[in-house]
Design a protein around this motif. Sequence first.
Motif, PDB file in Angstrom:
ATOM      1  N   UNK A  66      13.440  74.158   0.305  1.00 41.15           N
ATOM      2  CA  UNK A  66      13.858  75.460   0.846  1.00 41.15           C
ATOM      3  C   UNK A  66      14.345  75.349   2.289  1.00 41.15           C
ATOM      4  N   UNK A  67      13.728  74.447   3.070  1.00 44.04           N
ATOM      5  CA  UNK A  67      14.171  74.261   4.462  1.00 44.04           C
ATOM      6  C   UNK A  67      15.522  73.557   4.524  1.00 44.04           C
ATOM      7  N   UNK A  68      15.680  72.506   3.710  1.00 42.36           N
ATOM      8  CA  UNK A  68      16.914  71.713   3.740  1.00 42.36           C
ATOM      9  C   UNK A  68      18.041  72.407   2.982  1.00 42.36           C
ATOM     10  N   UNK A  69      17.703  72.999   1.849  1.00 45.31           N
ATOM     11  CA  UNK A  69      18.683  73.659   0.974  1.00 45.31           C
ATOM     12  C   UNK A  69      18.219  75.096   0.726  1.00 45.31           C
ATOM     13  N   UNK A  70      18.487  76.001   1.645  1.00 42.98           N
ATOM     14  CA  UNK A  70      17.982  77.365   1.478  1.00 42.98           C
ATOM     15  C   UNK A  70      18.553  78.046   0.243  1.00 42.98           C
ATOM     16  N   UNK A  71      17.806  78.949  -0.323  1.00 47.07           N
ATOM     17  CA  UNK A  71      18.204  79.674  -1.526  1.00 47.07           C
ATOM     18  C   UNK A  71      19.278  80.722  -1.209  1.00 47.07           C
ATOM     19  N   UNK A  72      19.442  81.103   0.057  1.00 41.97           N
ATOM     20  CA  UNK A  72      20.409  82.141   0.420  1.00 41.97           C
ATOM     21  C   UNK A  72      21.801  81.821  -0.114  1.00 41.97           C
ATOM     22  N   UNK A  73      22.618  82.848  -0.159  1.00 42.79           N
ATOM     23  CA  UNK A  73      23.965  82.726  -0.706  1.00 42.79           C
ATOM     24  C   UNK A  73      24.931  82.206   0.367  1.00 42.79           C
ATOM     25  N   UNK A  74      24.765  80.937   0.751  1.00 43.19           N
ATOM     26  CA  UNK A  74      25.601  80.332   1.794  1.00 43.19           C
ATOM     27  C   UNK A  74      26.518  79.251   1.233  1.00 43.19           C
ATOM     28  N   UNK A  75      26.566  79.117  -0.082  1.00 40.55           N
ATOM     29  CA  UNK A  75      27.297  78.030  -0.712  1.00 40.55           C
ATOM     30  C   UNK A  75      28.624  78.509  -1.281  1.00 40.55           C
ATOM     31  N   UNK A  76      29.595  77.634  -1.312  1.00 41.96           N
ATOM     32  CA  UNK A  76      30.889  77.952  -1.916  1.00 41.96           C
ATOM     33  C   UNK A  76      30.771  78.073  -3.438  1.00 41.96           C
TER      34      UNK A  76
END
Length: 133
Positions: free
Chosen positions: A63-73
Amino acid sequence: MDSVELTVRTGSALVTDLTAQVTDFCRSKGDGLVHVFVPHATAGVAVMETGSGSEPDLADAIDRVLPREDVYRHRHGSLGHGRDHVLPAFVAPSMTVPVLGGRPALGTWQSVVLVDSNGDNPTRRVRLSFLPG
């Protein structure tokens, strides 16, 4: 080479222990190598200690390295599904473990685990292949 495909139900669990299935597959095969492969774009396999709090620690680290938030393309699927597609770059989709006398040569606290953050697909395939040596 001997090979089998397992069907693994992960449900919503991030970590699913595969050690028993890998051990059963290697039983009576002698010495060699067992290869564990997950043919999915959103899952990986790892060796880690289980049952000591390591699973929630891994979940927190992811979760710290790859957050679940919608920040991805990559945006289809549930919220944060893009991170599920990035996960295998951090947790490889395959590994090889030595086998001695028909048993995986794992350390005392080591387990082979499936790491899958993609709750959209609760059923996974895992390919085990044994190469005698």
